[in-house]
Design an enzyme around this catalytic site. Structure first.
Site, PDB file in Angstrom:
ATOM      1  N   ASP A 302       0.831  -1.201   0.000  1.00  0.00           N
ATOM      2  CA  ASP A 302       0.000   0.000   0.000  1.00  0.00           C
ATOM      3  C   ASP A 302       0.863   1.248   0.000  1.00  0.00           C
ATOM      4  O   ASP A 302       1.373   1.672   1.047  1.00  0.00           O
ATOM      5  CB  ASP A 302      -0.931   0.001   1.221  1.00  0.00           C
ATOM      6  CG  ASP A 302      -1.819   1.235   1.237  1.00  0.00           C
ATOM      7  OD1 ASP A 302      -1.986   1.858   0.174  1.00  0.00           O
ATOM      8  OD2 ASP A 302      -2.341   1.561   2.326  1.00  0.00           O
ATOM      9  N   LYS A 309       1.643   7.958   0.677  1.00  0.00           N
ATOM     10  CA  LYS A 309       2.107   7.976   2.060  1.00  0.00           C
ATOM     11  C   LYS A 309       3.476   8.644   2.141  1.00  0.00           C
ATOM     12  O   LYS A 309       4.245   8.606   1.183  1.00  0.00           O
ATOM     13  CB  LYS A 309       2.228   6.550   2.608  1.00  0.00           C
ATOM     14  CG  LYS A 309       0.925   5.787   2.740  1.00  0.00           C
ATOM     15  CD  LYS A 309       1.200   4.382   3.246  1.00  0.00           C
ATOM     16  CE  LYS A 309      -0.064   3.549   3.307  1.00  0.00           C
ATOM     17  NZ  LYS A 309      -0.987   4.000   4.358  1.00  0.00           N
ATOM     18  N   ARG A 384     -11.097  -0.419   2.705  1.00  0.00           N
ATOM     19  CA  ARG A 384     -12.556  -0.545   2.805  1.00  0.00           C
ATOM     20  C   ARG A 384     -13.194  -0.744   1.434  1.00  0.00           C
ATOM     21  O   ARG A 384     -14.269  -1.323   1.335  1.00  0.00           O
ATOM     22  CB  ARG A 384     -13.130   0.680   3.512  1.00  0.00           C
ATOM     23  CG  ARG A 384     -12.984   1.988   2.773  1.00  0.00           C
ATOM     24  CD  ARG A 384     -13.074   3.190   3.684  1.00  0.00           C
ATOM     25  NE  ARG A 384     -11.908   3.262   4.559  1.00  0.00           N
ATOM     26  CZ  ARG A 384     -11.766   4.198   5.519  1.00  0.00           C
ATOM     27  NH1 ARG A 384     -12.714   5.093   5.711  1.00  0.00           N
ATOM     28  NH2 ARG A 384     -10.697   4.210   6.267  1.00  0.00           N
TER      29      ARG A 384
END
Length: 534
Positions: A302, A309, A384
């Site tokens: 991720d 990030k 999600r």
């Protein structure tokens, strides 16, 4: 394309899916032989770490170390060859978790294991067994009667001791040219008149520990070595070896299924997405058997996508963002060996989340399986989105319960730290069953409020049915509220393991690196769950 009525079994999706169903004994699985070069990566698990667990009345001649329980009071085992005064002079008082090694020339080393006042709980036994395993770190063959110090059943005690030894000695060494550690090769539990119960517990402990080690292996593996394609290949192999049905779906099939969440997150990646469905059915299911669905977040790496990030320590461990899917695969690998009485289906939602010219953008609207539309306001809230497709697919089978597990939110880490997983759900009976399993396995959880009446409005979108983030506060709760939209009225619970996904240092049976937390918890849950639990 519009979703199909029966997504997993539609004829178009079947063309590239793989189903296996051989009935065989569950192996001990690891990734110890992972190749160094991703181009030659072989997903076949090694058998070199198989641990032989036996129950016997005396220590085998091959044992390198024998663990003897010693309390703070009472007699010291005569076989130790030391009295209490000598032990005290060496700093050993019999306190829980203390150890003292007595080397012997030409014979197995003796290890005094502190058991405090005795009558240990399973968690205390697991910790004491871990202390023994570390003290005897140079020996591969171990023997102990530690399980006789339990306050509970002999079977539970034996399982805890095997788990403590195996998990404490776990090391991820697949990419090292040499190792300074000695793997455990054999464990002998010294039993008296309760041999059958100890054997049952030893079998259980071996299976649950092997599953947890597999989960750790998967999460510790570098992302270029373990892609979505490769974890699907490993699932097919494990399914063939353990009697699971396995179906694998690639991009074309996912498009037919309308899995816009998984495909949207995958849009920026050079590696294709995979949805893996695994199915376990007991050989002789009772009429009271429950059907439980597990959904695991499998973001193999991720980066955050367009919402990139920062390049910090958390970014470094984002290879572990697939821990939910890895844990679920590990759970499924153990069910045949444990004789799980319930029907369990599992969905591994696997993809990278990468930035590129084709990546999902802020403001994009995705169509989740079943038709719900989601406006993307943060591409780093991707877990999600992939779980939504999995939950919607699971709900179509109307199981008795659905549990998803994911390294989902930093907000949960802020709220609970790194020792507790968060649990939220729409059914208190199911949440309580998870809390009970957490207590039994010493994988602690803390319940957070779902509070849809207060938080659902934060997910309202101006252009879609939902948006994927709910503002700067209560992120663990709003994420769970988002997920709850895809399960209808089916009893459902969400486990956010972002905090305890890794251990920063060795501590008892917890070893530095990926934790595998959630694996033993879910095994305990699905093997003991009954409809009346919820």
């Amino acid at each position: 394309m519009p979703p199909t009525k029966d997504p997993v079994r539609n004829d178009s999706a079947k063309k590239d899916s793989t189903t296996t169903g051989a009935e065989t004994a569950a192996p001990t699985i690891s990734l110890a032989d992972v190749a160094k070069d991703r181009r030659t990566f072989d997903p076949a698990p090694s058998r070199s770490t198989t641990i032989d667990v036996v129950v016997t009345r005396s220590a085998p001649a091959a044992a390198g170390a024998i663990g003897l329980p010693v309390g703070e009071k009472g007699a010291v085992p005569r076989s130790l060859g030391l009295d209490r005064a000598t032990l005290a002079a060496a700093g050993f008082e019999g306190k829980l978790g203390q150890t003292h090694v007595v080397p012997r020339q030409g014979a197995a080393a003796l290890v005094a294991i502190g058991v405090g006042e005795g009558n240990l709980s399973t968690s205390q036994l697991r910790d004491a067994a871990a202390a023994f395993a570390r003290a005897a770190g140079k020996h591969g063959s171990l023997a102990t009667a530690l399980h006789t110090s339990a306050s509970g059943s002999a079977a539970d005690a034996a399982a805890a001791v095997v788990e403590g030894i195996v998990l404490a000695r776990y090391r991820y060494g697949a990419l090292r040219n040499s190792s300074s550690t000695t793997p455990v090769s054999a464990i002998a539990l010294l039993a008296g008149n309760d041999v059958a119960a100890v054997e049952r517990g030893a079998t259980k402990g071996r299976a649950t520990a092997a599953a947890a080690c597999l989960a750790r292996d998967l999460a510790n593996t570098p992302p270029s070595h373990l892609t979505a394609t490769r974890i699907a290949e490993l699932a097919v192999q494990i399914g063939a070896e353990t009697g699971l049905g396995v179906e694998v779906f690639g991009p074309e099939e996912l498009t037919l299924l309308g899995c816009g969440g998984l495909l949207g997150v995958n849009a920026g990646s050079a590696e294709p997405a995979r949805l893996v469905k695994l199915t376990y059915r007991p050989k002789r299911a009772k009429p009271t058997a429950a059907h439980i669905a597990l959904v695991g977040k499998g973001v193999m790496y991720d980066s955050g996508g367009i919402s990139l990030k920062p390049s910090d320590g958390m970014h470094l461990v984002m290879k572990m963002d697939m821990s939910g899917a890895g844990n679920v695969l590990a759970v499924m690998s153990a069910l045949t060996a444990l004789g799980c009485p319930n029907h369990v289906s599992a969905y591994l939602m696997c993809t990278d989340n990468m930035p590129s010219g084709s990546a999902m953008k802020l403001g994009d609207v995705l169509h989740i399986h079943g038709g719900t539309t989601v406006e993307v306001l943060n591409t780093d809230a991707e877990g999600r989105l992939v779980l939504a497709d999995g939950l919607a697919l699971a709900a179509e089978e109307s199981p008795d319960a659905i549990i998803d597990i994911a390294t989902l939110t930093g907000a949960c880490v802020v709220a609970l730290g790194t020792s507790y997983a968060g649990v939220l759900g729409n059914d208190q009976g199911l949440v309580d069953a998870i809390r009970g399993a957490a207590d039994a396995t010493d994988e602690p959880v803390w319940q957070l409020p779902l509070a849809k009446d207060r938080y659902r409005k934060l997910l309202d979108s101006d252009v879609a049915d939902l948006k994927n983030v709910g503002g700067p506060y209560g992120g663990a709760i709003t994420a769970a509220v988002f997920l709850s939209e895809f399960v209808g009225d089916i009893p459902w619970a969400h486990l956010d393991i972002a905090g305890p996904m890794k251990f920063d240092a060795d501590d008892s049976w917890r070893t530095k690196g990926a934790s595998g937390v959630g694996t033993r918890l879910l095994i305990d849950l699905v093997t003991s769950y009954a409809r009346s639990s919820a």
